[in-house]
Design a protein around this motif. Structure first.
Motif, PDB file in Angstrom:
ATOM      1  N   ALA A 234      21.082   3.400   2.236  1.00 35.13           N
ATOM      2  CA  ALA A 234      19.692   2.916   2.280  1.00 35.13           C
ATOM      3  C   ALA A 234      18.893   3.481   1.113  1.00 35.13           C
ATOM      4  CB  ALA A 234      19.045   3.313   3.600  1.00 35.13           C
ATOM      5  N   GLU A 235      19.126   4.766   0.837  1.00 33.51           N
ATOM      6  CA  GLU A 235      18.411   5.415  -0.263  1.00 33.51           C
ATOM      7  C   GLU A 235      18.889   4.875  -1.616  1.00 33.51           C
ATOM      8  OE1 GLU A 235      18.563   9.695   0.136  1.00 33.51           O
ATOM      9  OE2 GLU A 235      18.418   9.918  -2.052  1.00 33.51           O
ATOM     10  N   PHE A 236      20.209   4.670  -1.711  1.00 32.89           N
ATOM     11  CA  PHE A 236      20.785   4.193  -2.966  1.00 32.89           C
ATOM     12  C   PHE A 236      20.171   2.856  -3.371  1.00 32.89           C
ATOM     13  CE2 PHE A 236      23.698   1.925  -5.639  1.00 32.89           C
ATOM     14  CZ  PHE A 236      24.169   2.885  -6.508  1.00 32.89           C
ATOM     15  N   PHE A 237      20.103   1.933  -2.410  1.00 26.30           N
ATOM     16  CA  PHE A 237      19.572   0.603  -2.731  1.00 26.30           C
ATOM     17  C   PHE A 237      18.050   0.572  -2.695  1.00 26.30           C
ATOM     18  CE2 PHE A 237      23.908  -0.535  -1.329  1.00 26.30           C
ATOM     19  CZ  PHE A 237      24.307  -1.229  -2.471  1.00 26.30           C
ATOM     20  N   GLY A 238      17.457   1.364  -1.793  1.00 27.44           N
ATOM     21  CA  GLY A 238      16.011   1.307  -1.614  1.00 27.44           C
ATOM     22  C   GLY A 238      15.239   2.124  -2.632  1.00 27.44           C
ATOM     23  N   ASP A 239      15.845   3.211  -3.069  1.00 23.09           N
ATOM     24  CA  ASP A 239      15.106   4.125  -3.938  1.00 23.09           C
ATOM     25  C   ASP A 239      16.056   4.832  -4.901  1.00 23.09           C
ATOM     26  OD1 ASP A 239      13.100   5.683  -5.018  1.00 23.09           O
ATOM     27  OD2 ASP A 239      13.181   7.168  -3.403  1.00 23.09           O
ATOM     28  N   PRO A 240      16.756   4.044  -5.757  1.00 24.42           N
ATOM     29  CA  PRO A 240      17.697   4.671  -6.701  1.00 24.42           C
ATOM     30  C   PRO A 240      16.949   5.589  -7.672  1.00 24.42           C
ATOM     31  CG  PRO A 240      17.379   2.344  -7.238  1.00 24.42           C
ATOM     32  CD  PRO A 240      16.674   2.586  -5.945  1.00 24.42           C
ATOM     33  N   LYS A 241      17.581   6.721  -7.996  1.00 26.81           N
ATOM     34  CA  LYS A 241      16.894   7.731  -8.801  1.00 26.81           C
ATOM     35  C   LYS A 241      17.206   7.615 -10.295  1.00 26.81           C
ATOM     36  CE  LYS A 241      15.231  10.084  -5.203  1.00 26.81           C
ATOM     37  NZ  LYS A 241      15.456   9.023  -4.214  1.00 26.81           N
ATOM     38  N   GLU A 242      18.438   7.246 -10.606  1.00 22.89           N
ATOM     39  CA  GLU A 242      18.877   7.298 -12.006  1.00 22.89           C
ATOM     40  C   GLU A 242      18.598   5.981 -12.731  1.00 22.89           C
ATOM     41  OE1 GLU A 242      20.139  10.038 -13.375  1.00 22.89           O
ATOM     42  OE2 GLU A 242      20.025  11.127 -11.475  1.00 22.89           O
ATOM     43  N   GLU A 243      18.210   6.119 -14.000  1.00 18.93           N
ATOM     44  CA  GLU A 243      17.912   4.908 -14.785  1.00 18.93           C
ATOM     45  C   GLU A 243      19.112   3.971 -14.858  1.00 18.93           C
ATOM     46  OE1 GLU A 243      15.078   3.750 -15.703  1.00 18.93           O
ATOM     47  OE2 GLU A 243      14.175   5.549 -14.823  1.00 18.93           O
ATOM     48  N   ARG A 244      20.307   4.555 -15.031  1.00 20.06           N
ATOM     49  CA  ARG A 244      21.497   3.707 -15.170  1.00 20.06           C
ATOM     50  C   ARG A 244      21.789   2.949 -13.882  1.00 20.06           C
ATOM     51  NH1 ARG A 244      26.239   7.202 -17.868  1.00 20.06           N
ATOM     52  NH2 ARG A 244      24.968   9.013 -17.326  1.00 20.06           N
ATOM     53  N   THR A 245      21.522   3.577 -12.739  1.00 25.72           N
ATOM     54  CA  THR A 245      21.698   2.879 -11.460  1.00 25.72           C
ATOM     55  C   THR A 245      20.708   1.733 -11.357  1.00 25.72           C
ATOM     56  OG1 THR A 245      22.124   5.070 -10.534  1.00 25.72           O
ATOM     57  CG2 THR A 245      21.958   3.243  -8.981  1.00 25.72           C
ATOM     58  N   LYS A 246      19.456   2.011 -11.706  1.00 20.74           N
ATOM     59  CA  LYS A 246      18.429   0.967 -11.614  1.00 20.74           C
ATOM     60  C   LYS A 246      18.794  -0.222 -12.500  1.00 20.74           C
ATOM     61  CE  LYS A 246      14.745   4.315 -10.820  1.00 20.74           C
ATOM     62  NZ  LYS A 246      13.584   4.969 -11.406  1.00 20.74           N
ATOM     63  N   ALA A 247      19.252   0.085 -13.714  1.00 23.54           N
ATOM     64  CA  ALA A 247      19.606  -0.994 -14.639  1.00 23.54           C
ATOM     65  C   ALA A 247      20.766  -1.820 -14.074  1.00 23.54           C
ATOM     66  CB  ALA A 247      19.986  -0.411 -16.007  1.00 23.54           C
ATOM     67  N   PHE A 248      21.768  -1.125 -13.515  1.00 26.25           N
ATOM     68  CA  PHE A 248      22.921  -1.822 -12.939  1.00 26.25           C
ATOM     69  C   PHE A 248      22.476  -2.705 -11.777  1.00 26.25           C
ATOM     70  CE2 PHE A 248      26.428  -1.976  -9.829  1.00 26.25           C
ATOM     71  CZ  PHE A 248      27.426  -2.557 -10.602  1.00 26.25           C
ATOM     72  N   LEU A 249      21.703  -2.135 -10.875  1.00 27.86           N
ATOM     73  CA  LEU A 249      21.284  -2.892  -9.696  1.00 27.86           C
ATOM     74  C   LEU A 249      20.402  -4.072 -10.079  1.00 27.86           C
ATOM     75  CD1 LEU A 249      20.581  -0.030  -7.116  1.00 27.86           C
ATOM     76  CD2 LEU A 249      22.519  -1.614  -7.167  1.00 27.86           C
ATOM     77  N   SER A 250      19.560  -3.904 -11.076  1.00 31.43           N
ATOM     78  CA  SER A 250      18.672  -5.001 -11.439  1.00 31.43           C
ATOM     79  C   SER A 250      19.460  -6.157 -12.052  1.00 31.43           C
ATOM     80  CB  SER A 250      17.594  -4.520 -12.421  1.00 31.43           C
ATOM     81  OG  SER A 250      18.168  -4.264 -13.675  1.00 31.43           O
ATOM     82  N   ARG A 251      20.615  -5.838 -12.632  1.00 32.52           N
ATOM     83  CA  ARG A 251      21.450  -6.911 -13.194  1.00 32.52           C
ATOM     84  C   ARG A 251      22.180  -7.696 -12.117  1.00 32.52           C
ATOM     85  NH1 ARG A 251      22.674  -3.558 -17.361  1.00 32.52           N
ATOM     86  NH2 ARG A 251      24.564  -2.829 -16.320  1.00 32.52           N
ATOM     87  N   ILE A 252      22.551  -7.023 -11.025  1.00 29.60           N
ATOM     88  CA  ILE A 252      23.412  -7.719 -10.067  1.00 29.60           C
ATOM     89  C   ILE A 252      22.720  -8.150  -8.784  1.00 29.60           C
ATOM     90  CG2 ILE A 252      25.567  -6.642 -10.851  1.00 29.60           C
ATOM     91  CD1 ILE A 252      25.265  -4.820  -8.380  1.00 29.60           C
ATOM     92  N   LEU A 253      21.566  -7.603  -8.476  1.00 32.11           N
ATOM     93  CA  LEU A 253      20.927  -7.988  -7.192  1.00 32.11           C
ATOM     94  C   LEU A 253      19.940  -9.131  -7.398  1.00 32.11           C
ATOM     95  CD1 LEU A 253      20.379  -4.541  -5.453  1.00 32.11           C
ATOM     96  CD2 LEU A 253      22.139  -6.234  -4.995  1.00 32.11           C
TER      97      LEU A 253
END
Ligand code: ADP
Ligand code: MG
Length: 253
Positions: A234-253
């Motif tokens: 829930a935290e990973f998807f709801g409130d990712p902390k790292e820039e690289r995670t955010k960039a990855f998630l924004s590309r695929i979600l």
């Protein structure tokens, strides 16, 4: 010992290419972690290191408290023999992208092969257990079907039953639905969800984000051989902390 998998400073190179770069990772017993990340980030290699299909160059991996691939004496690590490694692998089920069932055997024969041949289980007992597992994966009516008579989704479910037949304490999945036609993905994920509900410890490489969000206890994001972020789903998807995670998630979600 509460950890099923514990990796400490694991590194792995292929020649000059550093593929795993200091992986620290702990998967508690009974939990499900989804491992996500771009192609080439090292996910498959890490999974393969966990059951010693790849040899690591540095660090240590423990599965259920056992050091994988080595025996420690003082500060020195000695490689285990092939048979000792094979014994360690017995406790670890693995399901790959390609189902690689034995094509000349029926579904139930695929499921009972290793319990009978490797564990020396009585054949009738293995068949009884095999039938239960085929029911668990929703294929009680396909016991005598050959792989070519089954859809990709059905074959993958047989592959899961086959892995479970060895009574593993840990299940590794490497993109188990990536080779399937889209309409067959759901039935395999459903079986995996059911398996998670039984309390099986699972490490799953997947691109199925809604599955990860709903089923995984935690999600690990790998990039360039490192686990960049590892958090409750829930935290990973709801409130990712790292820039690289955010960039990855924004590309695929
Ligand atoms: P992922 O599963 O995240 O897509 P992999 O673990 O398969 O990534 O691969 C990570 C990197 O290691 C890639 O650059 C890949 O080409 C390389 N690699 C994987 N296996 C081998 C191998 N046996 N020999 C050489 N390079 C490899
Ligand atoms: Mg891979």
């Amino acid at each position: 010992m509460n950890a099923m998998v514990m990796a400490r400073k694991v590194s792995k190179s292929f020649g000059a290419l550093k593929v795993l770069d200091g992986i620290d990772f702990t998967l508690p017993k009974g939990e499900v972690t989804c491992l996500i990340g771009r192609s080439g980030s090292g996910k498959s290699t890490f999974l393969r290191c966990v059951n010693h299909l790849e040899e690591i160059n540095g660090g240590e991996i423990y599965v259920d408290g056992s050091l994988i691939g080595y025996r420690r004496q003082g500060n020195v690590l000695y490689p285990l023999s092939e048979s000792e490694i094979a014994r360690q692998r017995l406790g670890i089920g693995m399901v790959f992208q390609r189902f690689n069932l034995f094509s000349h055997m029926t579904a139930i024969q695929n499921v009972i092969e290793a319990p009978v041949q490797v564990l020396g289980m009585n054949r009738d007992e293995a068949i009884e257990r095999g039938k239960k597992l085929m029911t668990q994966v929703g294929l009680s009516d396909k016991l005598d079907a050959y792989p070519r008579q089954l859809s990709g989704g059905q074959q993958q479910r047989v592959a899961i039953a086959r892995a479970l037949a060895m009574n593993p304490k840990l299940m590794l999945f490497d993109e188990p639905t990536s080779a399937l036609d889209p309409e067959l993905v759901g039935e395999v994920l459903e079986v995996m969800r059911g398996l998670a509900e039984t309390g099986m410890t699972m490490l799953i490489v997947t691109h199925e984000m809604s599955f990860a969000r709903e089923v995984a206890d935690s999600v690990a994001f790998m990039d360039q051989g490192k686990i960049v972020e590892y958090a409750p789903a829930a935290e990973f998807f709801g409130d990712p902390k790292e820039e690289r995670t955010k960039a990855f998630l924004s590309r695929i979600l």
